[in-house]
Scaffold this active site. Structure first.
Site: not given
Ligand code: C5P
Length: 401
Positions: A208, A276, A286, A304-306, A324, A338, A342
């Protein structure tokens, strides 16, 4: 640093040639430096050179009657305010991690109750070896501060991560450690920044447009207030902030694992634009474009959502977790839900609609959402947002203590 006493342990790496300069720089700031040379260190720099610049006796032998008479290993560590190991070789790092004490240096370190700083220097394969990384993680978890290393050309004519930080950089780290008026001194933070790249095959990836400007500015601002800061950065064009320990990663999974390694921390700021999704199965070679064939079907899976992972930790959860929310519509209400979903403490909402120029731009207009409500910050540079957030974090800990 005036009047502070540093025990400088010089272990056996080529970077030891920088040590007389390091001693000189420390002394310029009024620091008293006592040098301890390991057997390996003595192969690269002479005791005479270190003695000349430090104007102090240089210590080398654990069992030397003269040295023990004058200054034993216990006194060497007691009579210093800080121990600095520079260069710190993979070997001395491994010995420290495992509590060995088989020479004067490691015995003095083990017998010490003083803050320990290390400036690693070694070949990049040695530095990246899982054993060295695990040893470093262990030392960091025990409170050792790691300075550097840097990426660059090495004495072995290879290029990579493992060059010892320059003397001035090391001195700057000690300077800010000794500065008494830094409000976040003694706190530890981890900050994520930049995008993640998720490999599809060896040449293609999902990424991105995140520049990393905001996350890097936050890390820099926290470090400037004395916070021991680890910046976990995805691929960006940003330079590593001085005084910050930077871990470079590519994918979300690497970013999460680097965050876990950086724990324990008091503060976590997740500013990275983490992808995501990633390709369900990364292809080792390749993907070929065959004439007339349909484009490949890319199957995705969740990353994973960190932020959520750190927020929901039961053990080692940072006291303050900040996320953020980059939104294009209903910025505040989406960010508020959010924050709840989270389970982070604060969330910084920003409008990233194309007309705002936030992505890759230098300015940001944000809203800080906490359990107490919404603060609308005026539009300002990302550097200023970093500084304001660091001040806000300082106030939080001031209020909390
Ligand atoms: O769910 P979204 O991407 O909108 O959430 C944004 C927040 O979640 C940001 O703080 C981003 O750094 C964190 N994030 C994360 N891991 C992910 C997706 C988002 O830490 N896989």
């Amino acid at each position: 640093m005036d009047g502070k006493r540093v025990l400088l342990i010089v272990s056996g790496g080529i970077a030891a040639y920088k040590c007389p300069d390091l001693v000189r720089r420390l002394r310029e700031r009024g620091t008293l430096v006592r040098c301890l040379l390991t057997q390996g260190g003595a192969e690269f720099v002479t005791a005479l050179a270190l003695q000349a610049v430090s104007e102090e006796k240089v210590y080398q032998n654990l069992f030397s009657l003269t040295d023990e008479n004058e200054m034993g290993h216990i006194r060497l560590s007691r009579e210093s305010d800080l121990i600095l190991i520079a260069p710190a070789t993979a070997n001395i790092i491994a010995k420290m991690a495992h509590g060995q004490a088989d020479d004067l240096a490691t015995t003095a370190i083990l017998a010490s109750d003083k803050p320990v700083f290390i400036a690693p220097a070694m070949n990049h394969y040695m530095y990246n070896h899982p054993a060295t990384q695990a040893n470093l993680a262990l030392l960091i978890a025990r409170g050792v501060t790691v300075i550097g290393p840097e990426e660059g050309n090495m004495a072995c004519r290879e290029f990579g991560m493992g060059r010892m930080s320059e003397p001035l950089e090391i001195v700057a780290k000690l300077d800010s450690f000794f500065a008494t008026n830094l409000p976040l001194k003694g706190k530890r933070a981890l900050v994520t920044s930049g995008p993640t790249f998720e490999a599809i095959d060896p040449v293609r990836f999902i990424g991105n447009r995140s520049s990393g400007k905001q996350g890097h500015a936050i890390a820099r601002a926290l470090a400037a207030l004395g916070c021991q800061t680890t910046l976990i950065s995805g691929p960006t064009q940003q330079t590593d902030p001085i005084g910050v320990c930077v871990v470079h990663v590519e994918s979300a999974r690497e970013m999460l694992s680097a965050c876990e390694t950086a724990l324990p921390a008091d503060i976590a700021v997740c500013a990275a634009a983490v992808s995501d999704w990633r390709a369900k199965s990364e292809v080792g070679s390749k993907i070929k474009k065959a004439a007339g064939a349909a484009p490949p079907n890319l199957k995705l899976t969740d990353n994973p959502d960190i932020l959520a992972t750190l927020s929901q930790l039961v053990i080692k959860r940072p006291e303050l977790v900040v996320g953020f929310a980059a939104e294009t519509d209903d910025v505040i209400s989406n960010a508020t839900s959010k924050r709840k979903r989270k389970e982070c403490d604060w969330i910084i909402a920003n409008d990233v609609s194309p007309h705002t120029g936030t992505f890759n731009g230098d300015a940001n207009k944000v809203h800080l959402i906490t359990s107490g409500g919404v603060e609308n910050w005026p539009k300002m540079s990302k550097i200023k947002v970093g500084e304001k957030l660091a001040e806000r974090i300082t106030a939080h800990f001031g209020d909390a203590s």
